[in-house]
Write a protein that holds these residues in place. Sequence first.
Motif, PDB file in Angstrom:
ATOM      1  N   GLU A   1       7.974  -5.852  -9.666  1.00  0.00           N
ATOM      2  CA  GLU A   1       7.798  -4.776  -8.687  1.00  0.00           C
ATOM      3  C   GLU A   1       6.322  -4.692  -8.326  1.00  0.00           C
ATOM      4  O   GLU A   1       5.466  -4.650  -9.214  1.00  0.00           O
ATOM      5  N   ILE A   2       6.063  -4.666  -7.022  1.00  0.00           N
ATOM      6  CA  ILE A   2       4.693  -4.575  -6.516  1.00  0.00           C
ATOM      7  C   ILE A   2       4.664  -3.457  -5.490  1.00  0.00           C
ATOM      8  O   ILE A   2       5.431  -3.472  -4.523  1.00  0.00           O
ATOM      9  N   GLY A   3       3.794  -2.489  -5.723  1.00  0.00           N
ATOM     10  CA  GLY A   3       3.710  -1.340  -4.824  1.00  0.00           C
ATOM     11  C   GLY A   3       2.296  -1.124  -4.322  1.00  0.00           C
ATOM     12  O   GLY A   3       1.338  -1.228  -5.084  1.00  0.00           O
ATOM     13  N   ASP A   4       2.170  -0.843  -3.042  1.00  0.00           N
ATOM     14  CA  ASP A   4       0.856  -0.548  -2.472  1.00  0.00           C
ATOM     15  C   ASP A   4       0.781   0.914  -2.076  1.00  0.00           C
ATOM     16  O   ASP A   4       1.757   1.652  -2.204  1.00  0.00           O
ATOM     17  N   GLU A   5      -0.393   1.331  -1.613  1.00  0.00           N
ATOM     18  CA  GLU A   5      -0.617   2.711  -1.186  1.00  0.00           C
ATOM     19  C   GLU A   5      -0.936   2.770   0.303  1.00  0.00           C
ATOM     20  O   GLU A   5      -1.652   3.647   0.766  1.00  0.00           O
ATOM     21  N   GLY A   6      -0.391   1.825   1.058  1.00  0.00           N
ATOM     22  CA  GLY A   6      -0.667   1.756   2.493  1.00  0.00           C
ATOM     23  C   GLY A   6       0.209   2.677   3.310  1.00  0.00           C
ATOM     24  O   GLY A   6       0.830   3.609   2.794  1.00  0.00           O
ATOM     25  N   GLU A   7       0.288   2.368   4.596  1.00  0.00           N
ATOM     26  CA  GLU A   7       1.047   3.184   5.541  1.00  0.00           C
ATOM     27  C   GLU A   7       2.533   2.846   5.552  1.00  0.00           C
ATOM     28  O   GLU A   7       3.323   3.539   6.176  1.00  0.00           O
ATOM     29  N   GLY A   8       2.903   1.756   4.886  1.00  0.00           N
ATOM     30  CA  GLY A   8       4.303   1.330   4.907  1.00  0.00           C
ATOM     31  C   GLY A   8       4.588   0.530   6.161  1.00  0.00           C
ATOM     32  O   GLY A   8       3.736   0.376   7.028  1.00  0.00           O
ATOM     33  N   PHE A   9       5.786  -0.023   6.235  1.00  0.00           N
ATOM     34  CA  PHE A   9       6.164  -0.804   7.411  1.00  0.00           C
ATOM     35  C   PHE A   9       7.669  -0.748   7.589  1.00  0.00           C
ATOM     36  O   PHE A   9       8.412  -0.366   6.692  1.00  0.00           O
TER      37      PHE A   9
ATOM     38  N   GLU B   1      16.629 -12.104  -5.441  1.00  0.00           N
ATOM     39  CA  GLU B   1      16.719 -10.811  -4.753  1.00  0.00           C
ATOM     40  C   GLU B   1      15.327 -10.418  -4.314  1.00  0.00           C
ATOM     41  O   GLU B   1      14.353 -10.665  -5.024  1.00  0.00           O
ATOM     42  N   CYS B   2      15.224  -9.804  -3.145  1.00  0.00           N
ATOM     43  CA  CYS B   2      13.947  -9.283  -2.664  1.00  0.00           C
ATOM     44  C   CYS B   2      14.256  -8.114  -1.736  1.00  0.00           C
ATOM     45  O   CYS B   2      14.901  -8.276  -0.708  1.00  0.00           O
ATOM     46  N   GLU B   3      13.830  -6.950  -2.138  1.00  0.00           N
ATOM     47  CA  GLU B   3      14.055  -5.764  -1.305  1.00  0.00           C
ATOM     48  C   GLU B   3      12.792  -4.915  -1.299  1.00  0.00           C
ATOM     49  O   GLU B   3      11.995  -4.962  -2.239  1.00  0.00           O
ATOM     50  N   HIS B   4      12.615  -4.183  -0.224  1.00  0.00           N
ATOM     51  CA  HIS B   4      11.470  -3.281  -0.145  1.00  0.00           C
ATOM     52  C   HIS B   4      11.956  -1.898   0.260  1.00  0.00           C
ATOM     53  O   HIS B   4      13.003  -1.755   0.880  1.00  0.00           O
ATOM     54  N   GLN B   5      11.166  -0.918  -0.147  1.00  0.00           N
ATOM     55  CA  GLN B   5      11.502   0.471   0.178  1.00  0.00           C
ATOM     56  C   GLN B   5      10.209   1.270   0.260  1.00  0.00           C
ATOM     57  O   GLN B   5       9.189   0.866  -0.288  1.00  0.00           O
TER      58      GLN B   5
ATOM     59  N   THR C   1       4.507   0.989   0.133  1.00  0.00           N
ATOM     60  CA  THR C   1       5.714   0.184   0.058  1.00  0.00           C
ATOM     61  C   THR C   1       5.878  -0.345  -1.355  1.00  0.00           C
ATOM     62  O   THR C   1       4.897  -0.725  -1.998  1.00  0.00           O
ATOM     63  N   LEU C   2       7.112  -0.351  -1.837  1.00  0.00           N
ATOM     64  CA  LEU C   2       7.439  -0.936  -3.134  1.00  0.00           C
ATOM     65  C   LEU C   2       8.381  -2.107  -2.881  1.00  0.00           C
ATOM     66  O   LEU C   2       9.414  -1.958  -2.236  1.00  0.00           O
ATOM     67  N   VAL C   3       7.990  -3.290  -3.367  1.00  0.00           N
ATOM     68  CA  VAL C   3       8.817  -4.489  -3.260  1.00  0.00           C
ATOM     69  C   VAL C   3       9.354  -4.805  -4.647  1.00  0.00           C
ATOM     70  O   VAL C   3       8.597  -4.829  -5.626  1.00  0.00           O
ATOM     71  N   ARG C   4      10.656  -5.043  -4.723  1.00  0.00           N
ATOM     72  CA  ARG C   4      11.314  -5.406  -5.984  1.00  0.00           C
ATOM     73  C   ARG C   4      11.949  -6.777  -5.804  1.00  0.00           C
ATOM     74  O   ARG C   4      12.758  -6.984  -4.900  1.00  0.00           O
ATOM     75  N   MET C   5      11.538  -7.714  -6.682  1.00  0.00           N
ATOM     76  CA  MET C   5      12.048  -9.078  -6.613  1.00  0.00           C
ATOM     77  C   MET C   5      12.659  -9.453  -7.957  1.00  0.00           C
ATOM     78  O   MET C   5      12.133  -9.071  -9.004  1.00  0.00           O
ATOM     79  N   VAL C   6      13.746 -10.209  -7.920  1.00  0.00           N
ATOM     80  CA  VAL C   6      14.438 -10.642  -9.132  1.00  0.00           C
ATOM     81  C   VAL C   6      14.620 -12.154  -9.097  1.00  0.00           C
ATOM     82  O   VAL C   6      15.007 -12.711  -8.062  1.00  0.00           O
TER      83      VAL C   6
END
Length: 145
Positions: free
Chosen positions: A83-91, A122-126, A133-138
């Motif tokens: 899981e990788i999460g940033d503190e940006g504006e999102g997309f 798997e790769c999803e973002h939310q 944005t938080l990206v979760r990859m499996v």
Amino acid sequence: MGALFDKETQEHELESTLDSVDTADRLALELAQKAGFGEDDQNSISMAVRECMVNAVAHGNKYNLRKKVLFRIEAEAGKLVVEIGDEGEGFHQEDVPDPLAAENLLKQSGRGLLLMRAFMDECEHQPRVPHGTLVRMVKRLGTEA
């Protein structure tokens, strides 16, 4: 994963620098190897982590040193979760140009999401609360990209 490996979780708060891309890659590869992933899987994991971290640092946090990147990695029961999460504006996905469209083929950016999906199972973002944005990859053992 063998009987010697049960479960391991690591969580790190990384700086919004390209050095953090290397750090996340190293941490992911160490845990993947420890968990029994082969060289091809490790290469896939490395590519996906690097693409995602560059997106978080450059596009999400825009190299803002006041903003951090969450890097969480967990290995258990035949899979690796990153899981990788940033503190940006999102997309929004619909705002990302299709890197396979003829007009985008020669552009330097826009391939990160495509590559992450290609290299991981798997790769999803939310959206991340309060922002970012938080990206979760499996990646599962034995599922070569």
